[in-house]
Enzyme design. Structure first.
Site, PDB file in Angstrom:
ATOM      1  N   HIS A 111      16.206  29.105 -18.822  1.00  0.00           N
ATOM      2  CA  HIS A 111      16.007  27.666 -18.184  1.00  0.00           C
ATOM      3  C   HIS A 111      17.061  27.746 -16.867  1.00  0.00           C
ATOM      4  CE1 HIS A 111      13.609  24.961 -20.391  1.00  0.00           C
ATOM      5  NE2 HIS A 111      13.445  26.256 -21.034  1.00  0.00           N
ATOM      6  N   HIS A 232       9.722  34.411 -27.644  1.00  0.00           N
ATOM      7  CA  HIS A 232       9.285  33.284 -28.588  1.00  0.00           C
ATOM      8  C   HIS A 232       9.372  33.964 -29.958  1.00  0.00           C
ATOM      9  CE1 HIS A 232       7.418  30.681 -25.079  1.00  0.00           C
ATOM     10  NE2 HIS A 232       8.734  30.697 -25.153  1.00  0.00           N
TER      11      HIS A 232
END
Length: 317
Positions: A111, A232
């Protein structure tokens, strides 16, 4: 990726015992921590001069094994800080980082760096995430920042470190603590003083075409998109063990459990994860990584280093 960094070559000449030949080891770097050690290219001797071939041999035997790993990892596009500083950051990060916190810390990297736009060289790995925690897409990251703040406070008392460096190293440690590949990143990033523009992170609802376009705007290829998506595999997305960094992500993608009716299988992964396996180009890489964890580790490591170097302003450059 346009980082605007000049490249220099440092040559070390190591004389052999016989003195008949020299071996040259070029290492591309900016002013490295080895800049104080000067090697004269003429006769194979150094400023740490010795009077006999036996002493030259001893110095080479003792010092070269220590220097080789460090010289070999110096990247061409960054200011490599001293080994002591790097080890200090790693040590303090490991004190506050657990497997349960690893996924959040790794998400912090994505991010922060994910705001990079190659078209105007803005955003990127610059620590601006600390100003962006109220944005909806960054929900939950405040906890990860607080975890790293504990380590950063200890480090700053000895050697100030930027948030950008802190997050880049912490993300690499998060991967390794969960069983992933060791990743060496450079130090010397400068922090931004203001938040990055909004709307630059890939949305969870994007299809494969949209994802590829988004990553292209960040200078990342489809292969790097698929490799980085393997992050992930840890956390709460439902791919394998939440605390084990491995290639389970790709194996589960090929099974498409979300298409099954009933149970919790439909909750595995995000829509963007599901979209990857429906794209032929992405599917080729998914199959490769499902077949070879070693290949995934190598490609993830390289893509990670590229990601955390995106949009960076380096010290003294």
């Amino acid at each position: 990726m346009r980082l605007g960094v000049n490249k220099h070559v440092v040559r070390c000449s190591i004389g052999t015992v016989s003195g008949e030949s020299k071996t040259h080891f070029p290492a591309k770097s900016q002013r490295s921590s080895f800049s104080a050690v000067k090697f004269r290219p003429g006769d194979g001797s150094s400023d740490l001069a010795v009077s006999s071939s036996s002493r030259r041999e001893l110095i080479c035997i003792v010092t070269w094994p220590c220097l080789l790993p460090l010289i070999g990892c110096l990247p061409a596009n960054a200011l490599q800080a001293g080994a002591k500083e790097y080890l200090l950051i790693k040590e303090e990060v490991r004190k506050v980082l657990s497997k349960g916190k690893a996924a959040g810390v790794l998400r912090l990297v994505f991010h922060d760096a994910g705001t990079f736009d190659i078209n105007d060289n803005s955003g990127g790995m610059n620590g601006s995430i600390v100003y962006e925690l109220e944005r909806p897409e960054n929900a939950g990251l405040t906890k990860s920042v607080k975890v790293l703040q504990k380590a950063k406070t200890q480090i700053d008392a000895i050697q100030p470190v930027s948030w950008a460096d802190m997050i880049a190293v912490a993300g690499a440690e998060a991967v390794e603590v969960c069983g992933g590949p060791p990743i060496q990143v450079s130090l010397g990033r400068l922090d931004a003083l203001v938040p990055d523009p909004e709307g630059r992170l890939p949305e969870e609802s994007l299809n494969a075409s949209g994802l590829k376009m988004c990553f292209q705007s960040k200078g990342l290829s489809t292969q790097e998109l698929v490799a980085l998506s393997g992050a992930h595999t840890i956390g709460s997305k439902g791919f394998g063990s939440p605390n084990s960094f491995d290639n389970s992500y790709y194996k589960v993608l090929l099974e498409k459990p979300w298409t099954s009716s009933g149970g919790m299988s439909s909750m595995i992964g995000l829509p963007s994860d599901h979209a990857l396996v429906e794209d032929d180009e992405c599917l080729r890489w998914i199959k490769k990584y499902a077949d070879s964890e070693n290949l995934f580790f190598e490609d993830f490591k390289n893509a990670y280093v590229k990601l955390v170097n995106s949009g960076v302003r380096w010290k003294n450059m």
